[in-house]
Design a protein around this motif. Structure first.
Motif, PDB file in Angstrom:
ATOM      1  N   ALA A   1      23.000  22.535  16.658  1.00 31.12           N
ATOM      2  CA  ALA A   1      22.183  21.899  17.611  1.00 31.12           C
ATOM      3  C   ALA A   1      20.586  22.095  17.031  1.00 31.12           C
ATOM      4  CB  ALA A   1      22.088  23.247  19.017  1.00 31.12           C
ATOM      5  N   GLU A   2      20.359  23.268  16.334  1.00 35.03           N
ATOM      6  CA  GLU A   2      18.960  23.098  15.536  1.00 35.03           C
ATOM      7  C   GLU A   2      18.806  21.821  14.886  1.00 35.03           C
ATOM      8  OE1 GLU A   2      16.181  25.849  12.829  1.00 35.03           O
ATOM      9  OE2 GLU A   2      17.995  26.644  13.706  1.00 35.03           O
ATOM     10  N   ALA A   3      19.739  21.503  13.890  1.00 40.38           N
ATOM     11  CA  ALA A   3      19.742  20.315  13.028  1.00 40.38           C
ATOM     12  C   ALA A   3      19.621  19.242  13.732  1.00 40.38           C
ATOM     13  CB  ALA A   3      20.796  20.376  11.876  1.00 40.38           C
ATOM     14  N   GLU A   4      20.509  19.135  14.980  1.00 36.50           N
ATOM     15  CA  GLU A   4      20.556  17.689  15.831  1.00 36.50           C
ATOM     16  C   GLU A   4      18.981  17.506  16.449  1.00 36.50           C
ATOM     17  OE1 GLU A   4      23.906  18.119  18.217  1.00 36.50           O
ATOM     18  OE2 GLU A   4      25.124  18.691  16.532  1.00 36.50           O
TER      19      GLU A   4
ATOM     20  N   GLY B   1      12.466  14.244  14.892  1.00 33.39           N
ATOM     21  CA  GLY B   1      11.552  13.756  13.704  1.00 33.39           C
ATOM     22  C   GLY B   1      10.936  15.057  13.035  1.00 33.39           C
ATOM     23  N   ARG B   2      11.978  16.206  12.952  1.00 36.34           N
ATOM     24  CA  ARG B   2      11.278  17.061  12.357  1.00 36.34           C
ATOM     25  C   ARG B   2      12.389  17.973  11.157  1.00 36.34           C
ATOM     26  NH1 ARG B   2      11.749  21.642  14.828  1.00 36.34           N
ATOM     27  NH2 ARG B   2      12.800  20.885  16.568  1.00 36.34           N
ATOM     28  N   THR B   3      13.012  16.832  10.575  1.00 36.58           N
ATOM     29  CA  THR B   3      14.124  17.144   9.360  1.00 36.58           C
ATOM     30  C   THR B   3      13.387  17.685   8.151  1.00 36.58           C
ATOM     31  OG1 THR B   3      14.271  14.969   8.381  1.00 36.58           O
ATOM     32  CG2 THR B   3      15.602  15.153  10.190  1.00 36.58           C
ATOM     33  N   GLY B   4      12.343  17.495   7.792  1.00 39.78           N
ATOM     34  CA  GLY B   4      11.629  17.646   6.451  1.00 39.78           C
ATOM     35  C   GLY B   4      11.731  16.471   5.500  1.00 39.78           C
TER      36      GLY B   4
ATOM     37  N   LEU C   1      10.742  10.076   5.375  1.00 36.44           N
ATOM     38  CA  LEU C   1      11.080   8.681   5.794  1.00 36.44           C
ATOM     39  C   LEU C   1      12.080   8.749   7.183  1.00 36.44           C
ATOM     40  CD1 LEU C   1      11.155   5.853   5.690  1.00 36.44           C
ATOM     41  CD2 LEU C   1      13.217   6.038   4.110  1.00 36.44           C
ATOM     42  N   VAL C   2      12.891   9.803   7.223  1.00 32.67           N
ATOM     43  CA  VAL C   2      13.553  10.109   8.369  1.00 32.67           C
ATOM     44  C   VAL C   2      12.853  10.514   9.668  1.00 32.67           C
ATOM     45  CG1 VAL C   2      15.454  11.428   9.446  1.00 32.67           C
ATOM     46  CG2 VAL C   2      15.868  10.425   7.210  1.00 32.67           C
ATOM     47  N   ASP C   3      11.791  11.224   9.240  1.00 35.46           N
ATOM     48  CA  ASP C   3      10.921  11.868  10.227  1.00 35.46           C
ATOM     49  C   ASP C   3      10.073  10.730  11.032  1.00 35.46           C
ATOM     50  OD1 ASP C   3      12.180  14.300  10.221  1.00 35.46           O
ATOM     51  OD2 ASP C   3      10.575  15.321   8.824  1.00 35.46           O
ATOM     52  N   ALA C   4       9.458  10.023   9.974  1.00 36.32           N
ATOM     53  CA  ALA C   4       8.826   8.841  10.317  1.00 36.32           C
ATOM     54  C   ALA C   4       9.398   7.787  11.199  1.00 36.32           C
ATOM     55  CB  ALA C   4       7.845   8.336   9.171  1.00 36.32           C
ATOM     56  N   LEU C   5      10.548   7.511  10.911  1.00 36.59           N
ATOM     57  CA  LEU C   5      11.522   6.654  11.708  1.00 36.59           C
ATOM     58  C   LEU C   5      11.712   7.318  12.985  1.00 36.59           C
ATOM     59  CD1 LEU C   5      13.655   5.204   8.845  1.00 36.59           C
ATOM     60  CD2 LEU C   5      12.231   3.902   9.943  1.00 36.59           C
ATOM     61  N   MET C   6      12.057   8.146  13.079  1.00 32.58           N
ATOM     62  CA  MET C   6      12.447   8.782  14.427  1.00 32.58           C
ATOM     63  C   MET C   6      11.467   9.039  15.236  1.00 32.58           C
ATOM     64  SD  MET C   6      15.888   9.245  14.323  1.00 32.58           S
ATOM     65  CE  MET C   6      16.151  10.144  15.940  1.00 32.58           C
TER      66      MET C   6
END
Length: 213
Positions: free
Chosen positions: A164-167, A173-176, A179-184
């Motif tokens: 749940a925390e990772a999802e 947009g808080r994965t660290g 690029l992934v965070d900017a896109l989300m």
């Protein structure tokens, strides 16, 4: 104009306003129309969609040009820009525009302007992606709920996790991973993410986090 369908009622007119809360996010809030902040007004949005067939045909005509379709094979993997994407998907998904209409518009462009430009074949690649889209819609229709089984239609064994925390971090947009965070965050603020961006964030969710999508 002639042939246009009546304007669809908004949530206020349907009496459903109370079921939408601030936590529902900008995509749902946008359904409230003037009663909520329109995500298209976000200064970070590069494009503003308008519903209906007339708006869809207007965008199609705008894109089927040397600066749009005429650059597709070169620009299709970009994340930002005015014409790196046709941006027709919402209209196609909602039935405002048919894949057949888009196909023949692309073929007319090819007749007038040609398709190839050096090693790039813009129209052929665009049509391929249009067919790819329909392939997966038909794939899901054919296999139905099996698409969502743990092993999928191919029954491939895979050890999935639920975290749940990772999802939540991925959604917000808080994965660290910048690029992934900017896109989300782009998706959250503007309601849009590029095709290549969708590949990146989905791959991160499935392959890096191992989450059962």
């Amino acid at each position: 104009g002639t042939g246009d369908l009546p304007q669809a009622p908004n949530l206020h007119e349907l009496g459903l306003t109370s079921v939408i809360t601030a936590e529902a996010g900008p995509l749902l809030m946008a359904m409230l129309g003037d009663a909520a902040t329109d995500i298209a007004t976000d200064s970070r949005a590069e494009f503003c969609w308008r519903g209906g067939e007339a708006a869809a045909l207007e965008r199609l005509a705008e894109y089927v040009s040397p600066s749009g379709l005429g650059t597709y094979h070169q620009t299709r993997n970009q994340l930002h820009g005015a014409n790196f994407s046709s941006r027709l998907s919402p209209w196609l998904a909602n039935g405002c525009l048919s894949a057949r209409t888009v196909y023949w518009a692309a073929k007319e462009y090819e007749r007038v302007h040609g398709s190839k430009q050096g090693r790039f074949d813009h129209v052929a690649k665009f049509v391929f992606e249009l067919e790819w889209r329909d392939y997966f819609r038909l794939y899901c229709t054919h296999f139905g709920r099996r698409v969502f089984f743990p092993g999928g239609p191919a029954q491939v064994k895979h050890t999935w996790i639920r975290d749940a925390e990772a999802e939540t971090g991925w959604k917000e947009g808080r994965t660290g991973v910048p690029l992934v965070d900017a896109l989300m965050r782009e998706l959250a603020y503007t309601g849009w993410m590029s095709n290549r961006g969708r590949y990146i964030v989905a791959s991160y969710l499935v392959h890096s986090l191992g989450v059962d999508w």
